[in-house]
Design an enzyme around this catalytic site. Structure first.
Site, PDB file in Angstrom:
ATOM      1  CE1 TYR A  85      -4.020   2.043   0.264  1.00 39.48           C
ATOM      2  CE2 TYR A  85      -2.525   3.465   1.503  1.00 39.48           C
ATOM      3  CZ  TYR A  85      -3.716   3.285   0.817  1.00 39.48           C
ATOM      4  OH  TYR A  85      -4.585   4.324   0.658  1.00 39.48           O
ATOM      5  CB  THR A 138     -11.498  18.205 -23.928  1.00 39.40           C
ATOM      6  OG1 THR A 138     -10.551  17.129 -23.845  1.00 39.40           O
ATOM      7  CG2 THR A 138     -11.837  18.451 -25.385  1.00 39.40           C
ATOM      8  CG  ASP A 228      -0.939  18.864 -21.108  1.00 38.95           C
ATOM      9  OD1 ASP A 228      -0.310  17.787 -21.118  1.00 38.95           O
ATOM     10  OD2 ASP A 228      -2.164  18.939 -21.310  1.00 38.95           O
ATOM     11  CE  LYS A 271      -3.662  10.875 -24.137  1.00 38.82           C
ATOM     12  NZ  LYS A 271      -3.914  12.191 -23.612  1.00 38.82           N
ATOM     13  NE  ARG A 395      -9.932  15.995 -29.576  1.00 39.35           N
ATOM     14  CZ  ARG A 395     -10.652  15.631 -28.503  1.00 39.35           C
ATOM     15  NH1 ARG A 395     -11.922  15.949 -28.380  1.00 39.35           N
ATOM     16  NH2 ARG A 395     -10.108  14.937 -27.537  1.00 39.35           N
ATOM     17  CG  PHE A 462     -15.740  15.084 -26.879  1.00 40.18           C
ATOM     18  CD1 PHE A 462     -15.579  16.166 -26.031  1.00 40.18           C
ATOM     19  CD2 PHE A 462     -14.852  14.031 -26.782  1.00 40.18           C
ATOM     20  CE1 PHE A 462     -14.548  16.183 -25.093  1.00 40.18           C
ATOM     21  CE2 PHE A 462     -13.818  14.034 -25.854  1.00 40.18           C
ATOM     22  CZ  PHE A 462     -13.675  15.121 -25.007  1.00 40.18           C
TER      23      PHE A 462
HETATM   24  C1  LIG Z   1      -4.999  12.990 -22.860  1.00 44.24           C
HETATM   25  C2  LIG Z   1      -4.618  14.351 -22.495  1.00 44.24           C
HETATM   26  C3  LIG Z   1      -4.853  14.871 -21.218  1.00 44.24           C
HETATM   27  C4  LIG Z   1      -5.651  14.117 -20.174  1.00 44.24           C
HETATM   28  O1  LIG Z   1      -5.046  12.941 -19.812  1.00 44.24           O
HETATM   29  P1  LIG Z   1      -5.859  11.589 -19.472  1.00 44.24           P
HETATM   30  O2  LIG Z   1      -4.769  10.624 -19.164  1.00 44.24           O
HETATM   31  O3  LIG Z   1      -6.671  11.231 -20.671  1.00 44.24           O
HETATM   32  O4  LIG Z   1      -6.722  11.875 -18.293  1.00 44.24           O
HETATM   33  C5  LIG Z   1      -4.397  16.140 -20.945  1.00 44.24           C
HETATM   34  N1  LIG Z   1      -3.750  16.879 -21.868  1.00 44.24           N
HETATM   35  C6  LIG Z   1      -3.521  16.424 -23.107  1.00 44.24           C
HETATM   36  C7  LIG Z   1      -2.817  17.277 -24.101  1.00 44.24           C
HETATM   37  C8  LIG Z   1      -3.950  15.154 -23.474  1.00 44.24           C
HETATM   38  O5  LIG Z   1      -3.747  14.714 -24.709  1.00 44.24           O
END
Ligand SMILES: *Cc1c(COP(=O)(O)O)cnc(C)c1O
Length: 472
Positions: A85, A138, A228, A271, A395, A462
């Site tokens: 944990y 989004t 990000d 990603k 999109r 969406f």
């Molecule tokens: C996918 C994505 C997110 C959100 O991440 P999740 O793992 O889907 O919650 C945030 N910013 C960008 C640019 C993304 O492509």
């Protein structure tokens, strides 16, 4: 923009072809469907590709999120999961990987990217503050708005033009940003929200020069800059290919330099990190880290797992190192370029330059006879599925949602349908099949009548909205 910068990989290396830096050890059979099966499935899914069952899909280009193929080493890593944990060995591997590769000091694990967006938005945005960014994403914008922030798009104008060949269409327009700071006052800016390879603009990168200048501007006004980092490895690769002074530099070094100009980052590991689930938040400021580490236990899980199993963290730690190999990223982006170049050469309208993770079809140009209220990008996604069983994603106006203050549709300039390529999953032959289906749909485009929305969820519509064909 010099022409030579957009040549294919084969041309760049003097007529020698490139190939994926891996071979296939295990296969997953694909299922073909008949046109009748697809018609039935599409009606049941309300003409929304998010509502199709994956068993009804042939080549799945819905998203590159969590759809990567893991390596043998990552699969082996799953077996090394330490499911304690607290204080899992795998957490410390992950922490070290993020610190070494991205350079940030303090790490907060989360179940995926939006978990991290939620935490940072709640921790740093005060109600009524502005959050300028390079085009919205989004989930990012929604979390900023739910925390009381007001998102303002300060991306360069070129980003809104699908034909403009500027190599860094993800850049922030520093004049737009400075005007906003002067108009509202620096204390009214929560932070600058910078994203690598801007998804909604077609996967377009930010230059190193832009982030450097942005850092200086933020310092002048005492404003924080958060990144990000979801597709920052792909962004670093574009810098290597396109920006003066970075040719020949390893992608790993470019990535680390870029991050060094920012105060922290959030990440969707689904990603770039080549895993099916996971995310993190990283920050250099210790007091803020303490607050985030406190918030994570409320919403995600203990601060040494944040919603992930130990094995997930191990696979992500290994994936982080694999993702920054030059061979890997060249093949990954190269496959996307291959599909994009093929479509462009056939005269099919796509966003240019071709992005890092996806080819974006320009639905306005497919359907000049359809108004935005008839959801052209959604229509194109539905038509592609009907033609061949290929799944893509809207999109455009559906993704853009409604303005929270006026309740009206937001009308984005870009109406795009995204063909998103999962990492290490499909071959070039699959790309050929996709291109041929897109061509067939393009040739029949004048027959499309568009869609009407018959069900609309309140948030991120969406994902779950339903449609029926519009009357002719
Ligand atoms: C996918 C994505 C997110 C959100 O991440 P999740 O793992 O889907 O919650 C945030 N910013 C960008 C640019 C993304 O492509």
């Amino acid at each position: 923009m010099a022409e030579h910068q957009f040549k294919t990989m084969g041309e760049q290396s003097g007529r020698r072809s490139w190939a994926e830096p891996w071979k296939i050890k295990m296969v997953e059979p694909l299922r073909m469907t008949t046109p009748e099966e697809r018609q039935k499935a599409l009606v049941e899914a309300g003409y929304n590709t998010f509502l199709l069952r994956s068993a009804e899909v042939y080549i799945d280009l819905l998203t590159d999120s969590g759809t990567s193929a893991m390596s043998d080493r990552q699969w082996a890593g799953l077996m090394l999961g330490d499911e304690a944990y607290a204080g899992s060995v795998n957490y410390y591997h992950l922490e070290t990987a993020i610190q070494e590769v991205y350079g940030y000091k303090y790490i907060v694990p989360t179940h995926q990217g939006r978990g991290a967006e939620h935490l940072i938005s709640q921790a740093v945005i005060q109600k009524g503050q502005y959050v300028p960014g390079n085009m919205y994403f989004t989930t990012t914008r929604l979390h900023q708005e739910l925390a009381g922030g007001i998102f303002v798009d300060v991306i360069v104008d070129e980003a809104h033009d699908p034909e403009n060949l500027n190599p860094f269409k993800g850049n922030i327009d520093l004049d737009k940003l400075e005007s906003l700071i002067k108009e509202k006052g620096p204390e009214q800016i929560a932070y600058v929200s910078l994203a690598g390879t801007v998804n909604m603009a077609g996967g377009q990168p930010v230059s190193m020069a832009n982030v450097k200048a942005l850092r200086a501007l933020c310092d002048r006004y005492g404003i924080k800059l958060y990144l990000d980092a979801t597709r920052m490895v792909e962004n670093a690769y574009f810098i290597q290919c396109r920006e003066e002074g970075y040719e020949g530099k390893p992608v790993a070094a470019i990535l680390k330099e870029f991050c060094s100009y920012t105060d922290g980052a959030w990440m969707s590991g689904k990603k770039d990190h080549l895993v099916n689930i996971g995310g993190w938040l990283a920050i250099n400021d210790y007091p803020l880290f303490e607050e985030l580490r406190n918030l994570v236990v409320i919403y995600e899980g203990l601060h040494t797992y944040g919603g992930m199993a130990g094995r997930d963290m191990e696979a992500m730690a290994i994936g982080i190192y694999e993702s920054i190999q030059d061979d890997h990223i060249r093949a990954r982006v190269g496959q996307v370029q291959y599909l994009g170049d093929l479509l462009r050469d056939w005269g099919i309208p796509v966003v240019q330059p071709i992005g890092g993770h996806a080819v974006f079809l320009d639905a306005r140009k497919f359907y000049p006879h359809l108004s935005q209220d008839l959801f052209p990008s959604q229509t194109l996604a539905a038509e592609l599925y009907l033609d061949s069983g290929i799944r893509s994603m809207e999109r455009g106006i559906v993704s853009a949602g409604r303005d929270p203050h006026t309740g009206q549709h937001r009308y984005p300039k870009l109406e795009l349908t995204r063909l998103t390529i999962p990492r290490r999953v499909y071959t070039e032959a699959h790309m050929d099949v996709v291109a041929e289906s897109v061509k067939a749909v393009y040739q029949n485009a004048s027959k499309a009548t568009g869609l009407n929305m018959v069900y609309e969820p309140k948030y991120l519509r969406f994902f779950q909205a339903r449609f029926v064909p519009a009357a002719r």
